[in-house]
Motif scaffolding. Structure first.
Motif, PDB file in Angstrom:
ATOM      1  N   ARG A  69      44.372  29.787  56.119  1.00  0.00           N
ATOM      2  CA  ARG A  69      43.058  30.244  56.279  1.00  0.00           C
ATOM      3  C   ARG A  69      43.385  31.609  57.099  1.00  0.00           C
ATOM      4  O   ARG A  69      44.242  31.429  58.331  1.00  0.00           O
ATOM      5  N   SER A  70      42.363  32.104  57.044  1.00  0.00           N
ATOM      6  CA  SER A  70      42.469  34.261  57.488  1.00  0.00           C
ATOM      7  C   SER A  70      40.583  34.209  57.399  1.00  0.00           C
ATOM      8  O   SER A  70      40.358  34.804  56.537  1.00  0.00           O
ATOM      9  N   GLY A  71      40.755  33.115  58.241  1.00  0.00           N
ATOM     10  CA  GLY A  71      38.869  33.818  58.812  1.00  0.00           C
ATOM     11  C   GLY A  71      37.827  33.021  58.901  1.00  0.00           C
ATOM     12  O   GLY A  71      38.323  32.422  59.222  1.00  0.00           O
ATOM     13  N   GLU A  72      37.234  33.316  57.834  1.00  0.00           N
ATOM     14  CA  GLU A  72      36.077  32.975  57.063  1.00  0.00           C
ATOM     15  C   GLU A  72      36.545  32.936  55.790  1.00  0.00           C
ATOM     16  O   GLU A  72      36.021  32.105  55.255  1.00  0.00           O
ATOM     17  N   ARG A  73      38.005  33.229  55.743  1.00  0.00           N
ATOM     18  CA  ARG A  73      38.466  32.316  53.750  1.00  0.00           C
ATOM     19  C   ARG A  73      39.262  31.436  53.948  1.00  0.00           C
ATOM     20  O   ARG A  73      40.264  31.631  54.689  1.00  0.00           O
ATOM     21  N   TRP A  74      39.874  30.752  53.211  1.00  0.00           N
ATOM     22  CA  TRP A  74      40.926  29.906  52.780  1.00  0.00           C
ATOM     23  C   TRP A  74      41.700  31.286  51.431  1.00  0.00           C
ATOM     24  O   TRP A  74      41.242  31.154  50.895  1.00  0.00           O
ATOM     25  N   LYS A  75      43.166  31.791  51.627  1.00  0.00           N
ATOM     26  CA  LYS A  75      43.563  32.084  50.641  1.00  0.00           C
ATOM     27  C   LYS A  75      44.535  31.059  50.090  1.00  0.00           C
ATOM     28  O   LYS A  75      45.019  30.200  50.859  1.00  0.00           O
ATOM     29  N   ILE A  76      43.972  30.230  48.860  1.00  0.00           N
ATOM     30  CA  ILE A  76      45.464  29.331  48.005  1.00  0.00           C
ATOM     31  C   ILE A  76      46.287  30.293  47.477  1.00  0.00           C
ATOM     32  O   ILE A  76      46.198  30.731  46.711  1.00  0.00           O
ATOM     33  N   TYR A  77      47.881  30.277  47.500  1.00  0.00           N
ATOM     34  CA  TYR A  77      48.868  30.070  46.586  1.00  0.00           C
ATOM     35  C   TYR A  77      49.096  29.013  45.858  1.00  0.00           C
ATOM     36  O   TYR A  77      50.306  28.399  46.460  1.00  0.00           O
TER      37      TYR A  77
ATOM     38  N   HIS B 268      56.860  27.212  36.421  1.00  0.00           N
ATOM     39  CA  HIS B 268      56.480  28.167  37.887  1.00  0.00           C
ATOM     40  C   HIS B 268      54.721  28.868  37.436  1.00  0.00           C
ATOM     41  O   HIS B 268      55.030  29.220  36.452  1.00  0.00           O
ATOM     42  N   ILE B 269      54.710  28.951  38.545  1.00  0.00           N
ATOM     43  CA  ILE B 269      53.327  30.091  38.399  1.00  0.00           C
ATOM     44  C   ILE B 269      52.832  30.823  38.932  1.00  0.00           C
ATOM     45  O   ILE B 269      53.311  30.399  40.723  1.00  0.00           O
ATOM     46  N   SER B 270      52.561  31.861  39.799  1.00  0.00           N
ATOM     47  CA  SER B 270      52.352  32.817  40.633  1.00  0.00           C
ATOM     48  C   SER B 270      50.530  32.995  40.416  1.00  0.00           C
ATOM     49  O   SER B 270      50.294  33.857  38.902  1.00  0.00           O
ATOM     50  N   ALA B 271      49.578  33.057  41.108  1.00  0.00           N
ATOM     51  CA  ALA B 271      48.966  32.639  40.823  1.00  0.00           C
ATOM     52  C   ALA B 271      47.741  33.063  42.418  1.00  0.00           C
ATOM     53  O   ALA B 271      48.122  32.078  43.514  1.00  0.00           O
ATOM     54  N   ALA B 272      46.849  33.624  43.076  1.00  0.00           N
ATOM     55  CA  ALA B 272      46.338  33.445  44.223  1.00  0.00           C
ATOM     56  C   ALA B 272      44.700  32.869  43.578  1.00  0.00           C
ATOM     57  O   ALA B 272      44.007  34.043  42.683  1.00  0.00           O
ATOM     58  N   SER B 273      44.161  32.380  44.652  1.00  0.00           N
ATOM     59  CA  SER B 273      42.613  32.452  44.735  1.00  0.00           C
ATOM     60  C   SER B 273      41.908  32.461  46.441  1.00  0.00           C
ATOM     61  O   SER B 273      43.034  32.061  47.083  1.00  0.00           O
ATOM     62  N   GLU B 274      40.977  32.243  46.194  1.00  0.00           N
ATOM     63  CA  GLU B 274      40.135  32.498  47.491  1.00  0.00           C
ATOM     64  C   GLU B 274      39.089  31.370  47.579  1.00  0.00           C
ATOM     65  O   GLU B 274      38.213  32.449  46.641  1.00  0.00           O
ATOM     66  N   ILE B 275      38.497  31.131  48.795  1.00  0.00           N
ATOM     67  CA  ILE B 275      37.298  30.097  48.898  1.00  0.00           C
ATOM     68  C   ILE B 275      36.546  30.861  50.498  1.00  0.00           C
ATOM     69  O   ILE B 275      37.454  30.726  51.196  1.00  0.00           O
ATOM     70  N   SER B 276      35.924  30.461  50.561  1.00  0.00           N
ATOM     71  CA  SER B 276      35.153  30.413  51.454  1.00  0.00           C
ATOM     72  C   SER B 276      35.876  29.162  52.607  1.00  0.00           C
ATOM     73  O   SER B 276      35.748  27.809  51.870  1.00  0.00           O
TER      74      SER B 276
ATOM     75  N   ASP C 164      34.248  22.589  51.492  1.00  0.00           N
ATOM     76  CA  ASP C 164      35.417  22.061  51.584  1.00  0.00           C
ATOM     77  C   ASP C 164      36.539  22.014  50.316  1.00  0.00           C
ATOM     78  O   ASP C 164      36.142  22.795  49.340  1.00  0.00           O
ATOM     79  N   LEU C 165      37.748  21.857  50.521  1.00  0.00           N
ATOM     80  CA  LEU C 165      38.455  22.808  49.882  1.00  0.00           C
ATOM     81  C   LEU C 165      39.026  21.128  48.832  1.00  0.00           C
ATOM     82  O   LEU C 165      38.562  21.765  46.987  1.00  0.00           O
ATOM     83  N   LYS C 166      38.681  20.130  48.904  1.00  0.00           N
ATOM     84  CA  LYS C 166      38.742  19.108  48.240  1.00  0.00           C
ATOM     85  C   LYS C 166      37.006  19.115  47.295  1.00  0.00           C
ATOM     86  O   LYS C 166      36.566  19.013  47.909  1.00  0.00           O
ATOM     87  N   GLY C 167      37.596  18.762  45.491  1.00  0.00           N
ATOM     88  CA  GLY C 167      36.057  19.087  44.912  1.00  0.00           C
ATOM     89  C   GLY C 167      36.000  19.963  44.168  1.00  0.00           C
ATOM     90  O   GLY C 167      34.974  20.645  43.753  1.00  0.00           O
ATOM     91  N   THR C 168      36.414  21.619  44.981  1.00  0.00           N
ATOM     92  CA  THR C 168      36.217  22.503  44.651  1.00  0.00           C
ATOM     93  C   THR C 168      36.599  23.566  43.301  1.00  0.00           C
ATOM     94  O   THR C 168      38.022  23.236  43.082  1.00  0.00           O
ATOM     95  N   ALA C 169      35.778  23.031  42.445  1.00  0.00           N
ATOM     96  CA  ALA C 169      36.380  23.644  40.780  1.00  0.00           C
ATOM     97  C   ALA C 169      36.879  24.984  40.928  1.00  0.00           C
ATOM     98  O   ALA C 169      35.818  26.150  41.444  1.00  0.00           O
ATOM     99  N   MET C 170      37.698  25.708  40.349  1.00  0.00           N
ATOM    100  CA  MET C 170      38.113  27.732  39.946  1.00  0.00           C
ATOM    101  C   MET C 170      38.513  27.733  38.699  1.00  0.00           C
ATOM    102  O   MET C 170      39.500  26.411  38.197  1.00  0.00           O
ATOM    103  N   ILE C 171      39.036  29.078  38.487  1.00  0.00           N
ATOM    104  CA  ILE C 171      40.067  29.644  37.849  1.00  0.00           C
ATOM    105  C   ILE C 171      40.930  29.746  38.293  1.00  0.00           C
ATOM    106  O   ILE C 171      41.135  30.800  39.248  1.00  0.00           O
ATOM    107  N   VAL C 172      42.235  29.414  37.980  1.00  0.00           N
ATOM    108  CA  VAL C 172      43.840  30.381  38.745  1.00  0.00           C
ATOM    109  C   VAL C 172      43.776  30.667  37.159  1.00  0.00           C
ATOM    110  O   VAL C 172      44.074  30.498  35.924  1.00  0.00           O
ATOM    111  N   GLN C 173      44.320  32.250  37.666  1.00  0.00           N
ATOM    112  CA  GLN C 173      44.921  33.694  37.159  1.00  0.00           C
ATOM    113  C   GLN C 173      46.195  33.250  37.233  1.00  0.00           C
ATOM    114  O   GLN C 173      46.487  34.094  38.217  1.00  0.00           O
ATOM    115  N   ALA C 174      47.431  33.345  36.552  1.00  0.00           N
ATOM    116  CA  ALA C 174      48.328  33.021  36.779  1.00  0.00           C
ATOM    117  C   ALA C 174      48.775  34.618  36.473  1.00  0.00           C
ATOM    118  O   ALA C 174      47.788  35.589  35.271  1.00  0.00           O
ATOM    119  N   ARG C 175      50.337  35.476  36.770  1.00  0.00           N
ATOM    120  CA  ARG C 175      50.263  36.349  36.418  1.00  0.00           C
ATOM    121  C   ARG C 175      51.189  37.048  36.329  1.00  0.00           C
ATOM    122  O   ARG C 175      52.571  35.630  36.333  1.00  0.00           O
TER     123      ARG C 175
END
Length: 295
Positions: free
Chosen positions: A252-260, A272-280, A284-295
């Motif tokens: 958690r960074s301020g008002e955002r979650w950063k997921i690595y 192995h994958i390297s990717a990062a996502s952010e949500i408010s 709730d983290l659980k149940g959140t759908a998103m696109i993980v973009q591999a780097r």
């Protein structure tokens, strides 16, 4: 007289016509109602690497029995093939397992689903399999007909060979292409080779996921586990089946979650994958759908 599509005999031609019409409807219902076989009827051609990665179990075995049954609601027919296992190439299968395929024949009703394999009683095969949810020791063939490789003896009777169901087969992880009837030894060695090759997720791959669990490890820290929501074919060497586990750490960074995101498990093989996502942070983290973009 009953005109139930799964019962007979049918005495009149008019009733046979009705039976055929209902058989067509039944086949259409099967193709649309079974999630995995319905996707597979498009028969995306898979490489050997993709078949091996998408399989939880790869076995060499002999067909010892077959039966066809209708489901409880009398809307779908399934064929169940019993296989006695001689050798496991991947996974830890039971000594005997069952392969489920849509379609089959009961009485006067025959339902054929394109892409299914005709498995000969008494014949020997190498099968690429994934378990059927909720049915112990029951499996589907990966890629439908692509997941069954019949073993036979060559013309001189000494060399055992393998029939490739769609002809020449690209291995995917190497530049090698198998000819339509490689020897059993060559095929087994090639399968072992692709299984031992590390999975590399191509940069730029978009992976749709939904977070299923979170384990908090102090203030503002959590381990996050997600599952992929669709089958992906990012390259000829890689397949990511729906339901694959993706793991990362959330901060958690301020008002955002950063997921690595750091790893993805494909049928037990870790990549192995390297990717990062952010949500408010208010979400709730659980149940959140998103696109993980591999780097």
């Amino acid at each position: 007289m009953s005109l139930h599509p799964l019962r007979g005999p049918y005495r009149f031609n008019s009733e046979r016509i009705k039976m055929k019409a209902r058989t067509i409807i039944l086949a259409a219902a099967m193709a649309g109602g079974l999630a995995r076989p319905a996707r597979a009827t498009t028969l995306i051609r898979m490489t050997l690497s993709q078949l091996a990665q998408a399989s939880s179990t790869i076995v060499q075995g002999r067909v010892v029995a077959q039966t066809t049954r209708v489901n409880a609601s009398h809307t779908r027919i399934f064929t169940y093939t019993t296989v006695q296992i001689d050798k496991a190439l991947k996974g830890q299968p039971p000594s005997t397992l069952t392969i489920e395929q849509p379609g089959g024949t009961i009485g006067n009703v025959h339902v054929h689903v394109p892409g299914t394999a005709f498995l000969r009683p008494g014949a020997e095969y190498i099968f690429f399999l994934e378990p059927v949810a909720g049915q112990a020791e029951t499996y589907h063939m990966v890629g439908m007909v692509q997941g069954a490789f019949r073993i036979y003896r060559g013309s001189n009777g000494s060399v055992r060979r393998v029939v490739l169901p769609l002809g020449a087969l690209n291995t995917g992880s190497t530049a090698k292409t198998l000819n339509p009837s490689p020897s059993l030894g060559e095929f087994q060695m090639t399968v072992s080779g692709v299984l031992s090759t590390p999975i590399v997720i191509p940069a730029g791959t978009s992976i749709p996921v939904v977070i299923v669990t979170t384990q908090f490890q102090g203030a503002g820290q959590a381990v996050v586990v997600a599952r992929t929501t669709s089958d992906l074919f990012p390259s000829k060497a890689v397949v990511i089946p729906a339901g694959s586990k993706v793991v990362g750490t959330a901060q958690r960074s301020g008002e955002r979650w950063k997921i690595y995101w750091n790893s993805i498990s494909i049928r037990g093989q870790l990549a192995h994958i390297s990717a990062a996502s952010e949500i408010s942070a208010g979400q709730d983290l659980k149940g959140t759908a998103m696109i993980v973009q591999a780097r």
